[in-house]
Write an enzyme that holds these catalytic residues in place. Structure first.
Site, mmCIF file in Angstrom:
data_model
loop_
_atom_site.group_PDB
_atom_site.id
_atom_site.type_symbol
_atom_site.label_atom_id
_atom_site.label_comp_id
_atom_site.label_asym_id
_atom_site.label_seq_id
_atom_site.Cartn_x
_atom_site.Cartn_y
_atom_site.Cartn_z
ATOM 1 N N HIS A 245 57.473 17.595 48.815
ATOM 2 C CA HIS A 245 58.504 16.617 49.173
ATOM 3 C C HIS A 245 59.780 16.739 48.360
ATOM 4 C CE1 HIS A 245 56.146 14.002 51.916
ATOM 5 N NE2 HIS A 245 55.132 14.480 51.230
ATOM 6 N N LYS A 437 68.993 3.602 48.699
ATOM 7 C CA LYS A 437 67.935 4.583 48.395
ATOM 8 C C LYS A 437 67.654 4.483 46.899
ATOM 9 C CE LYS A 437 70.746 7.795 50.073
ATOM 10 N NZ LYS A 437 69.996 8.678 50.941
ATOM 11 N N ARG A 438 66.572 5.104 46.426
ATOM 12 C CA ARG A 438 66.312 5.138 44.993
ATOM 13 C C ARG A 438 67.567 5.580 44.254
ATOM 14 N NH1 ARG A 438 63.593 8.975 42.709
ATOM 15 N NH2 ARG A 438 63.462 10.375 44.474
ATOM 16 N N LYS A 443 71.284 11.975 44.111
ATOM 17 C CA LYS A 443 71.656 11.251 45.323
ATOM 18 C C LYS A 443 73.112 10.764 45.254
ATOM 19 C CE LYS A 443 66.830 9.792 45.993
ATOM 20 N NZ LYS A 443 66.303 10.180 47.318
ATOM 21 N N THR A 545 65.114 10.065 54.697
ATOM 22 C CA THR A 545 64.624 9.406 55.907
ATOM 23 C C THR A 545 65.485 8.188 56.210
ATOM 24 O OG1 THR A 545 62.994 8.367 54.461
ATOM 25 C CG2 THR A 545 62.229 10.171 55.846
ATOM 26 N N LYS A 549 67.026 6.255 59.745
ATOM 27 C CA LYS A 549 66.958 4.809 60.022
ATOM 28 C C LYS A 549 68.350 4.280 60.373
ATOM 29 C CE LYS A 549 63.093 4.850 56.859
ATOM 30 N NZ LYS A 549 62.642 4.726 55.461
HETATM 31 C C1 H2P Z 1 61.178 12.171 48.675
HETATM 32 C C2 H2P Z 1 62.370 13.108 48.891
HETATM 33 C C3 H2P Z 1 63.088 12.799 50.199
HETATM 34 C C4 H2P Z 1 62.081 12.863 51.351
HETATM 35 C C5 H2P Z 1 60.894 11.956 51.047
HETATM 36 C C6 H2P Z 1 59.815 12.047 52.108
HETATM 37 C C7 H2P Z 1 60.409 12.536 47.425
HETATM 38 O O1 H2P Z 1 61.569 10.812 48.675
HETATM 39 O O2 H2P Z 1 63.268 13.057 47.807
HETATM 40 O O3 H2P Z 1 64.132 13.718 50.425
HETATM 41 O O4 H2P Z 1 62.690 12.449 52.546
HETATM 42 O O5 H2P Z 1 60.290 12.305 49.805
HETATM 43 O O6 H2P Z 1 59.474 13.381 52.368
HETATM 44 P P1 H2P Z 1 62.505 9.832 47.802
HETATM 45 O O7 H2P Z 1 63.491 10.638 47.050
HETATM 46 O O8 H2P Z 1 63.195 8.960 48.826
HETATM 47 O O9 H2P Z 1 61.588 9.034 46.942
#
Ligand code: H2P
Length: 708
Positions: A245, A437-438, A443, A545, A549
């Site tokens: 991820h 977002k976080r 970011k 994601t 949304k």
């Molecule tokens: C993470 C990634 C995102 C990805 C999400 C789900 C770890 O989430 O950074 O780019 O869309 O997984 O695959 P996040 O940063 O929002 O905690």
């Protein structure tokens, strides 16, 4: 409460899609007493407050003591021999806990199917008993109680930052051991040959956190079912699949051998053996004549340099390795996991993320959902591809009006929430420009707020300048120990204080930081957004994601060519988004060549130089000291990092342009409505239903279940 950011929310969307599409699937996790913290803003600073979500009971859970499992930690392994001359690995001197599952129903949409989210609670094995006290085991009894209590106490709020905490590894092994034990037991209740487990079961490993499942499955197959190594390896490598991820190195878990082997002595033996055999494979593939052997071992070994590398374990043992957006998967193949791709090209595949339209449109935005249904019927609810039928309405003047009215009402709803929660009045006619977002440096919330500071200066210096009123909305939790992230929250609030209270700008700018951003207020925020900020440093955001949304709610993306933004733009057309900044290839090149010099961007843009200076000149903080670290990390680099690690300054000018263009575009109401409707109409690909069907087709190969 049980997750943090896009990673956790993606799992929730997947569960919704799995049940709705009729696939038999379990989500597995921990029944944390304290989930993700509640965020309060005091004096502009984030304060973390515990969220005791189970305090008043949880009617949506069912305790299933009949599936209780024992999970063992510590101790040592004594090897003996059975009557057939086979080695037996006896685990002795360990501590253990009872894992008791609680099942939460996951209800499919209108199909009578209910799947299960199974979260494990820990209980002490020998509840404090007098006889153990008598036996002199008083200390052990207390220890086992404490172990159980500690394991499920709290979700680590460090988002994707691997912290190397012993308790975190305990949590991971705890829920994985229990889940894998129960999956095998359930299979054996219906089938008799554990060698065919893979015909009925896949473990989809969601990032590196559950990857200890690989070794745990090997242990169960060999030590509990008596399989030989090769048989067990055959089953394991046909059962486990891994999803990556993020490429942020900080998130790829590596455990010190000392810790791993002390906590999980038998599992560690197995990991070592997997590693030993894998190194033999490397040596076969890159024999000594190639001169590559040592380099490849160094880069790919599972155990190396005193550490156990969990991503490597998952890739070697998994039959599938996937990224979460096309660009991300390409970066995995060509950069981050290049050596593994060279060795196992057939394992790599992409599964672009998605979101459930049932929460983020149907539930979160009822006005728009009804409007969509009035025009194209309700099939989109379970088949988002149908939403493309909206395209023809993008050119219909009445429809554009209706859409803008709905957006306006949703902005009024959010404005009310903001007034009640922040005490700030915002004008629903202004552009709602949103980044939620976080909070993380990659970011680039900092890029956003620096540009707000820049705009504020411009408006003050040129009051006559044409400028469409704009409301900048932020929502983000920062990891409790992440200094720059927390400072960025304070900066946003400090800028909000100054800007929102300056009557001389006639309310043209407003800045709002929404406290305690989470799914329940996110629904309102997405529904009310005009502009969706997706401005990560290209190559760093695996998918995103939130971007999807916003899109399904008719906001226009203002973003870099990163993660799934690339595919969003491909679906909707570049003319219906605002794309800016360095590309992923450009960033990767600069990083390889070590040529980045932020100074040149400061020199060529006096407006930017001024904004940077305002971080330390008292404009937003009377002490001049508060934001110094942000300033220094951009201009000089701190804590051994080079300046401006995430290329905020390099992208600043292009960001200004994109923001400007979006403001001008908004003034053409009809043109804007057209673009917004096209965004909704082109969002079909980004349903998590499509993502799940892709996983089913390429990886899981399961069939749907029908319920009468
Ligand atoms: C993470 C990634 C995102 C990805 C999400 C789900 C770890 O989430 O950074 O780019 O869309 O997984 O695959 P996040 O940063 O929002 O905690």
């Amino acid at each position: 409460s049980l997750g943090n950011g896009g990673l956790g929310r993606l799992a929730a969307c997947f569960l919704d899609s799995l049940a709705t599409l009729g696939y038999a699937a379990y989500g597995c996790g921990i029944r944390y007493r304290y989930g993700m913290f509640k965020q309060q803003i005091r004096d502009g600073f984030q304060v973390e407050v515990p969220d005791h979500w189970l305090e008043n009971g949880n009617p949506f859970e069912l305790r299933r003591p009949e599936y209780t499992k024992e999970v063992k930690f510590g101790g040592y392994i004594r090897v003996s021999m059975d009557e057939n001359g086979r080695s037996v690995f006896n685990h002795e001197g360990y501590q253990s806990v009872k894992a008791v599952p609680f099942d939460l129903p996951i209800v499919g949409y209108g199909n009578g199917i209910v799947n299960t989210l199974r979260i494990w609670d820990a209980e002490a094995v020998n509840c404090f008993q007098l006889d153990s006290f008598d036996k002199g085991d008083y200390q052990k009894a207390v220890e086992q109680e404490n172990l159980a209590r500690n394991i499920v106490e709290v979700l680590y709020p460090n988002d994707n930052h691997y912290a190397g905490k012993e308790l975190r590894l305990k949590q991971q092994y705890f829920f994985i051991s229990a889940s894998v034990q129960e999956a095998v037991a359930k299979y054996m209740r219906k089938h008799n040959d554990v060698r065919k487990l893979y015909e009925k079961v896949t473990f989809q490993l969601n990032d590196t956190h559950p990857t200890v499942a690989v070794a745990e499955l090997m242990r169960i197959l060999m030590d509990e079912y008596g399989l030989e190594w090769d048989e067990a390896w055959d089953v394991t490598t046909k059962t486990c699949a891994y999803t990556n991820h993020t490429i942020m190195a900080e998130a790829l878990e590596k455990w010190p051998i000392e810790l791993f082997s002390r906590l999980l002595p038998r599992v560690y033996q197995i990991v070592e053996e997997i590693n030993r055999r894998f190194i033999i494979e490397i040596e076969k593939r890159y024999p000594y004549e190639t001169g590559l052997t040592q380099e490849k071992i160094k880069k790919m070994a599972i155990v190396y340099d005193g550490q156990v590398k969990m991503a490597h374990l998952a890739i070697v043992a998994g039959f599938s390795v996937n990224g979460v957006a096309r660009l991300h998967t390409e970066i995995l193949k060509n950069q981050e996991l290049r050596d593994f791709y060279e060795m196992f090209p057939e394992k790599f595949n992409n599964k672009t993320n998605g979101i459930t339209q049932r929460r983020f449109l149907l539930h979160g935005n009822p006005l728009l959902a009804d409007w969509v249904t009035d025009h194209i019927g309700d099939e989109w609810i379970t088949d988002l591809a149908q939403i493309s039928k909206l395209k023809i309405y993008a050119d219909d003047e009445k429809c554009r009006q209706e859409f803008m009215n709905i957006k306006y009402q949703n902005k009024v709803r959010l404005a009310k929430y903001i007034l009640e929660n922040n005490g700030v009045e915002v004008d629903p006619r202004s552009i709602f420009d949103v980044q939620v977002k976080r909070l993380h440096e990659y970011k680039r919330q900092l890029l956003n707020i620096l540009h707000v500071m820049y705009l504020y200066n411009e408006i003050k210096e040129h009051p006559e300048m044409e400028f469409y009123p704009r409301t900048f909305i932020f929502g983000a939790k920062a990891a409790a120990g992440y200094k720059n992230a927390k400072l960025t929250i304070k900066l946003i609030n400090a800028v909000a204080d100054v800007v929102n209270n300056d009557d001389s700008i006639n309310g043209k700018l407003k800045v709002v930081f929404i406290e305690n951003y989470r799914v329940s207020n996110a629904e309102w925020i997405f529904a009310a957004a005009d502009v969706s900020e997706q401005i990560s440093t290209a190559s760093k955001e695996a998918s995103g994601t939130g971007n999807m949304k916003f899109m399904v709610n008719g906001a226009l993306t203002l973003g870099t060519m990163d993660g799934a933004n690339v595919e969003i733009v491909e679906e909707v057309g570049r003319e219906n988004a605002f794309i800016f900044g360095l590309t992923s290839d450009e960033i990767i090149k600069i990083e390889e060549e070590h040529t980045y010099n932020p100074q040149k961007y400061i020199e060529r843009n006096p407006g930017l130089a001024k904004v940077l200076n305002q971080l330390v000149d008292g404009t937003y903080d009377p002490t001049h000291q508060l934001f110094r670290e942000l300033y220094e990390s951009l201009v000089y680099g701190i804590e051994g990092n080079r300046a401006d690690v995430y290329y905020v300054l390099a992208d600043f000018d292009a960001y200004c342009e994109a923001r400007k263009l979006s403001g001008e575009t908004f003034q053409d109401r009809k043109g804007w409505a057209r673009k917004a409707i096209l965004n909704i109409a082109c969002s079909g690909k980004f349903s998590s239903d499509r993502t799940i069907e892709d996983y089913v087709k390429d990886i899981w190969k399961v069939k749907t279940v029908k319920v009468k």
